[in-house]
Design a protein around this motif. Structure first.
Motif, short mmCIF file in Angstrom:
data_model
loop_
_atom_site.label_atom_id
_atom_site.label_comp_id
_atom_site.label_asym_id
_atom_site.label_seq_id
_atom_site.Cartn_x
_atom_site.Cartn_y
_atom_site.Cartn_z
N VAL A 186 -0.11 -27.81 14.15
CA VAL A 186 -1.28 -28.81 13.53
C VAL A 186 -0.92 -30.19 13.17
CG1 VAL A 186 -3.19 -28.74 11.99
CG2 VAL A 186 -2.53 -26.53 13.22
N PHE A 187 -0.04 -30.20 12.49
CA PHE A 187 0.30 -31.48 11.76
C PHE A 187 1.41 -31.93 12.56
CE2 PHE A 187 -1.30 -28.72 8.09
CZ PHE A 187 -2.26 -29.39 7.91
N LYS A 225 0.26 -31.51 16.81
CA LYS A 225 -1.23 -31.82 16.92
C LYS A 225 -1.61 -31.33 18.25
CE LYS A 225 -0.81 -36.16 14.48
NZ LYS A 225 -1.04 -35.69 13.20
N LYS A 232 -6.58 -28.19 16.18
CA LYS A 232 -6.89 -29.02 15.05
C LYS A 232 -7.15 -28.26 13.73
CE LYS A 232 -10.68 -31.02 17.98
NZ LYS A 232 -12.35 -31.03 18.04
N GLN A 243 -9.11 -26.30 12.09
CA GLN A 243 -9.97 -26.29 11.43
C GLN A 243 -11.17 -25.44 12.04
OE1 GLN A 243 -11.89 -30.27 11.01
NE2 GLN A 243 -13.49 -29.41 9.53
#
Length: 332
Positions: free
Chosen positions: A175-176, A179, A182, A184
């Motif tokens: 995710v971070f 990427k 998302k 979420q």
């Protein structure tokens, strides 16, 4: 087959009644016997005595035990009317009561969160069954090979690492870092693509833990089955290896796998607390965690009943699948 199904349905109905009685006693009678005032928990410690007495009358906390149990049953199957403290409130069936904190009916709260937990459990179950069982079977067929050793090392890692660690690690990487996701949650009613993208990582993270366990158990069971006399007889008759493994060995191997699946899937439908908390999924696991933090007894009770019912249904389905895989079960 029909007689077998009737016996299992009757046993499940009896077990459901027992579960409801036991859960009610744990959440309402045991605290009372321990000297805990549930009415005081409902209105708060700073409430005046009149408000506390009104809640006590509304919840029938002063009634005999059998009356309280009956009203609880009535609420679940036929609805319940709460009257006391100068107000009358009707809770339609299935009624699990009202939240101590928000004073919302418990059932709508649970039904809003249930689809999230159900999607998480079913999606992860498909992944861990496909990859876990396949890895276990291949490891058993290639015993001692590099594949076998590598698969069992990965499986041991999956069993050993806690899910909140693998969840945070996967978020940090995918995710971070990369990427790719998302990270979420998006309701499926808003966007199917967004929902699917938000569920992939929780599915993989949860499936990694269970696939590891299923791979190890599948490998051990398959190795045991491959040593049975009927497998050697099938090979001696000249049957193809695919037939021996797929038709004969897999049937016996799947019996303990189905047993595990019934328990694991039922428990996950009741709420995958760690996974939902790690990925901020608004499911039953997050609801029960908030209930514990807020000492909201009806929320915890409702999720507990749903968990018990989910395990009961899952095991009933497993019993039926037993009869499909092994006809001898129908005579048990």
């Amino acid at each position: 087959m029909l007689a077998y199904l009737i016996r299992r349905l009757f046993a499940a109905a009896v077990m459901l009644v027992v579960i409801i009685v036991v859960v009610f006693c744990i959440f309402f009678l045991v605290p009372k016997w321990a000297g805990v005032d549930i009415a005081l928990s409902f209105v708060g410690k700073q409430a005046d005595p009149a408000a506390v007495e009104g809640v006590r009358q509304k919840l029938d906390l002063g009634a005999p035990v059998y009356t309280q149990v009956w009203h609880f049953f009535q609420g679940i199957f036929a609805g319940r009317t709460y009257s006391g403290g100068g107000s009358v409130t009707h809770c339609p069936a299935p009624c699990f009561g009202y939240s101590f904190k928000s004073e919302q009916a418990i059932w709508p709260v649970l039904t809003d969160r249930f689809p999230v937990t159900l999607a998480l459990a079913l999606g992860a179950a498909v992944l861990w069954l496909v990859f876990g069982v396949a890895a276990g079977v291949l490891s058993a067929l290639k015993r001692g090979s590099i594949w076998d050793r590598s698969a069992m090392v990965v499986a041991l890692s999956g069993v050993s690492l806690p899910i909140y660690f693998t969840g945070m690690l996967s978020m940090a990487i995918f995710v971070f870092g990369l990427k790719l996701f998302k990270g979420q949650y998006v309701p499926i009613s808003e966007s199917f693509t967004g929902w699917f993208g938000g569920m992939i990582l929780p599915w993989i993270t949860l499936a990694f833990l269970y696939a590891a366990m299923y791979a190890r158990i599948t490998r051990a069971t398959m190795l045991e089955v491959l040593g049975e006399d009927y497998i050697r007889t099938a090979r001696a008759k000249g049957l193809r290896e695919q037939t021996v493994i797929g038709k004969h060995a897999m049937r016996s191997t799947m019996t303990p796998i189905l047993t595990m699946l019934g328990m694991d899937l039922g428990a996950l439908i009741g709420g995958a607390i760690l996974t939902e908390t790690t990925f901020s999924l608004p499911g039953l696991g997050q609801a029960v965690l908030n209930g514990i933090r807020n000492q909201d007894l009806p929320i915890i009770l409702g999720v507990t009943l749903i968990t018990s019912l989910a395990v009961l249904i899952a095991n009933l389905v497993v019993d039926v699948l037993y009869a499909v895989i092994d006809p001898r079960v129908r005579l048990a």
